[in-house]
Design an enzyme around this catalytic site. Sequence first.
Site, PDB file in Angstrom:
ATOM      1  N   ASP A 123      -4.733   0.862 -13.626  1.00 26.74           N
ATOM      2  CA  ASP A 123      -5.762   1.880 -13.399  1.00 26.74           C
ATOM      3  C   ASP A 123      -6.900   1.740 -14.413  1.00 26.74           C
ATOM      4  O   ASP A 123      -6.656   1.564 -15.609  1.00 26.74           O
ATOM      5  CB  ASP A 123      -5.183   3.277 -13.562  1.00 26.74           C
ATOM      6  CG  ASP A 123      -4.072   3.593 -12.573  1.00 26.74           C
ATOM      7  OD1 ASP A 123      -3.306   2.682 -12.224  1.00 26.74           O
ATOM      8  OD2 ASP A 123      -3.942   4.773 -12.195  1.00 26.74           O
ATOM      9  N   HIS A 125     -10.066   3.863 -13.607  1.00 27.04           N
ATOM     10  CA  HIS A 125     -10.602   5.216 -13.436  1.00 27.04           C
ATOM     11  C   HIS A 125     -12.020   5.412 -13.954  1.00 27.04           C
ATOM     12  O   HIS A 125     -12.292   6.344 -14.722  1.00 27.04           O
ATOM     13  CB  HIS A 125      -9.667   6.232 -14.098  1.00 27.04           C
ATOM     14  CG  HIS A 125      -8.479   6.570 -13.255  1.00 27.04           C
ATOM     15  ND1 HIS A 125      -8.577   7.224 -12.052  1.00 27.04           N
ATOM     16  CD2 HIS A 125      -7.145   6.317 -13.434  1.00 27.04           C
ATOM     17  CE1 HIS A 125      -7.370   7.380 -11.525  1.00 27.04           C
ATOM     18  NE2 HIS A 125      -6.479   6.825 -12.337  1.00 27.04           N
ATOM     19  N   ASP A 152      -7.054   2.243  -8.252  1.00 25.56           N
ATOM     20  CA  ASP A 152      -7.600   3.376  -9.007  1.00 25.56           C
ATOM     21  C   ASP A 152      -8.788   2.948  -9.863  1.00 25.56           C
ATOM     22  O   ASP A 152      -8.755   2.983 -11.097  1.00 25.56           O
ATOM     23  CB  ASP A 152      -6.514   4.050  -9.848  1.00 25.56           C
ATOM     24  CG  ASP A 152      -5.715   5.057  -9.040  1.00 25.56           C
ATOM     25  OD1 ASP A 152      -5.791   5.029  -7.793  1.00 25.56           O
ATOM     26  OD2 ASP A 152      -4.974   5.862  -9.646  1.00 25.56           O
ATOM     27  N   ASN A 184      -4.067   5.089  -5.023  1.00 18.00           N
ATOM     28  CA  ASN A 184      -4.061   6.370  -4.313  1.00 18.00           C
ATOM     29  C   ASN A 184      -5.392   7.109  -4.452  1.00 18.00           C
ATOM     30  O   ASN A 184      -5.748   7.929  -3.602  1.00 18.00           O
ATOM     31  CB  ASN A 184      -2.907   7.254  -4.793  1.00 18.00           C
ATOM     32  CG  ASN A 184      -3.052   7.686  -6.228  1.00 18.00           C
ATOM     33  OD1 ASN A 184      -3.110   6.843  -7.128  1.00 18.00           O
ATOM     34  ND2 ASN A 184      -3.102   8.979  -6.474  1.00 18.00           N
ATOM     35  N   HIS A 185      -6.162   6.802  -5.501  1.00 18.39           N
ATOM     36  CA  HIS A 185      -7.457   7.473  -5.664  1.00 18.39           C
ATOM     37  C   HIS A 185      -8.544   6.866  -4.791  1.00 18.39           C
ATOM     38  O   HIS A 185      -9.638   7.444  -4.699  1.00 18.39           O
ATOM     39  CB  HIS A 185      -7.876   7.477  -7.129  1.00 18.39           C
ATOM     40  CG  HIS A 185      -7.254   8.592  -7.904  1.00 18.39           C
ATOM     41  ND1 HIS A 185      -7.894   9.787  -8.146  1.00 18.39           N
ATOM     42  CD2 HIS A 185      -6.032   8.707  -8.459  1.00 18.39           C
ATOM     43  CE1 HIS A 185      -7.104  10.587  -8.831  1.00 18.39           C
ATOM     44  NE2 HIS A 185      -5.957   9.955  -9.037  1.00 18.39           N
ATOM     45  N   HIS A 236       0.112  -0.579  -6.302  1.00 18.84           N
ATOM     46  CA  HIS A 236      -0.318   0.515  -7.169  1.00 18.84           C
ATOM     47  C   HIS A 236       0.823   1.459  -7.521  1.00 18.84           C
ATOM     48  O   HIS A 236       1.056   1.778  -8.681  1.00 18.84           O
ATOM     49  CB  HIS A 236      -1.453   1.309  -6.516  1.00 18.84           C
ATOM     50  CG  HIS A 236      -1.939   2.433  -7.365  1.00 18.84           C
ATOM     51  ND1 HIS A 236      -2.692   2.233  -8.498  1.00 18.84           N
ATOM     52  CD2 HIS A 236      -1.755   3.778  -7.277  1.00 18.84           C
ATOM     53  CE1 HIS A 236      -2.953   3.393  -9.066  1.00 18.84           C
ATOM     54  NE2 HIS A 236      -2.394   4.355  -8.346  1.00 18.84           N
ATOM     55  N   HIS A 345      -0.394   3.509 -11.601  1.00 14.97           N
ATOM     56  CA  HIS A 345      -0.257   4.846 -11.026  1.00 14.97           C
ATOM     57  C   HIS A 345       0.040   5.974 -12.015  1.00 14.97           C
ATOM     58  O   HIS A 345      -0.287   7.117 -11.742  1.00 14.97           O
ATOM     59  CB  HIS A 345       0.837   4.795  -9.950  1.00 14.97           C
ATOM     60  CG  HIS A 345       0.892   5.971  -9.027  1.00 14.97           C
ATOM     61  ND1 HIS A 345      -0.222   6.639  -8.580  1.00 14.97           N
ATOM     62  CD2 HIS A 345       1.951   6.569  -8.422  1.00 14.97           C
ATOM     63  CE1 HIS A 345       0.148   7.605  -7.755  1.00 14.97           C
ATOM     64  NE2 HIS A 345       1.450   7.588  -7.647  1.00 14.97           N
TER      65      HIS A 345
END
Length: 450
Positions: A123, A125, A152, A184-185, A236, A345
């Site tokens: 990730d 972000h 992500d 998932n994002h 992920h 994740h």
Amino acid sequence: MPNKKESDTTVSSLPSDESNPTISSTIASTEYSKGNKPLSSAPVQIPISYPEDGMLTVEWIQDLTLTFDWSSRNLPPSEFPSVFPVEVFDTLVLTASKILHKEPNCVVIDDFDQDSRVVVVGDVHGQLHDVLFLLRDAGFPSKNCFFVFNGDYVDRGAWGLETFLLLLAWKVFLPHRVYLLRGNHESKYCTSVYGFEKEVMAKYGDKGKHAYRKCLGCFEGLPLASLIGKHVFTAHGGLFRSVSHAPSKKPKGKKKNKVVFNPETNPLSLGSFHELAKARRSVLDPPWNPQLSSNLIPGDLLWSDPSMKLGLSENTERGIGLLWGPDSTEEFLKKFSLKLIIRSHEGPDARQKRPDLAGMDNGYTIDHDVESGMCITLFSAPDYPQFQATEERFRNKGAYIVLKPPKFDIPDFNVFEAVTPRPDVNPFYDFKNAIDSDEELEMASMGPST
């Protein structure tokens, strides 16, 4: 045994995958990715324009990198079109989407030679400056340097758009060296809660809705998993269930393709690569109710978590995906002759609530160490989340993994700290009242995608 080292700051040049021997030293030695004072003028001519011949080059990506870094420190979000016009955005996203949609659900990465290496990233972000450091520290993508990003890219951080666009540019330039998986994002629901939707709206103004829809469409094309060198599986969230069982009954009043599984007659079991290959990934949000959908594999791959409890079970904490124990890791590795599962994740906030598993202080954890290999969680966003409501920050480090020949199955952990100070910027979501972890998402409030 895995290797661990703190990343040094030695910068290597970027051998191109095409005709250019090296990237300009500017992108490798630039100082304002290290937290120095911003420059008063743009480092390159802006706005960025797309090459007339449609072919991206190392120099173009160099200019894009420097421009995004500079603009993040000098311009308000509303001025983003002045450096990256929506017409250029459209062309880049469309070009990348065409490439991504042609890739299989599980990309197989095995075009190696004795000098190859694979960098696996967790990730990020929207923490642009940490991504710029990671690329420089790991060595930029090239003929012999593959990158697998585990999803992500957006949300929570303030520069999700720049981060995603930069990685798309690398994908377009080196489509068989850079692989972008879905997290998932990368979904409509998460981006509406954790800031990416508002970020795009703030940066593109009256073109914001258009740009956001284009991003969602691009998310749909992101592959779900990768298989590296025949011995390493990455996704992920993690492992996924078999959906080969026949449905026990059809729910009344539902469409024919909606089926109900009776858990008593259809116990959970691990899925196969054949099932993974056939899964549909065209929905923006994974299915969240195993009783109302037969397309459960994407949700498992994006939302599942490892556990110390044996067996497979529904992930009731998240309301989607699975929990799988060390025995399931061993079964999956042994069945498919694998050595590693690398998933992401979970950041420090999520792991703080799971005392049975190790914390995310150093950017990675070895969750299962079994006879056939390991299950690793990899998190590449240091000092996460960027905006924290608590007085005491997590101050976690980030990490990436390097896999090397001959079998690419021994993880070399590279740990790094956040680039500081970060540019001053306002968040794009209500972080003070936002829930701390994806575990608490009220998945029942998610309506089905159309």
